[in-house]
Design a protein around this motif. Sequence first.
Motif: not given
Length: 202
Positions: A59-86
């Motif tokens: 339970t502890d590690i499964g819950t922490e993995e959800l926090a890691h998923l959230e971090m990965i999503c934040a990384i992907v979002h920050q790497l793609t935000r404000n870029l133009t389609p081109a």
Amino acid sequence: MWIYEKKLQYPVNIRRPNAALAQAIISQFGGPDGELGASLRYLSQRITMPWDSVAALLTDIGTEELAHLEMICAIVHQLTRNLTPAELQEQGFAAYYVDHTLGLWPQSAGGVPFCALALQSKGDPVTDLHEDMAAEQKARTTYDNLLRLVDDPEVLDPLRFLRQREIVHYQRFGEALRLVLEKLDQRNFYAINPAYDCQVLR
């Protein structure tokens, strides 16, 4: 069941977009060894784990993995935000953009959608813990591969944190496996109970 603290487990503050890098890192969201699969694996296995202490660890590690998923999503979002389609097209993110714009969707670096076949929950404590230890090593290898591709310190920092957590989880699952094997050996369990009801062991 859980209390959600509304901040990332480890800060993600990326100033330079890089969609090509996001395309690789998204594999730790929905790829075969990513954080989504890890959280589902452990949170599923805990239900049939015969010993409360090991179920609590899952339970502890499964819950922490959800926090890691959230971090990965934040990384992907920050790497793609404000870029133009081109810019997204130039950086190899066009196919993803067509299907999802810049929404977060679980897939591998190669574009393969998340599939539950990437994880296992067998209901056998020894089998499941071996699965978990292997999963943590595969995730660690994926982070090693990503770290070789990254030169931005703002991306390296959270990836290094996530890699370190895979090592800690591997160690914790190893401790749990030793505990389980000791308990089963004390009962000569597999010799006398080839097919068992998990509830008997509690």
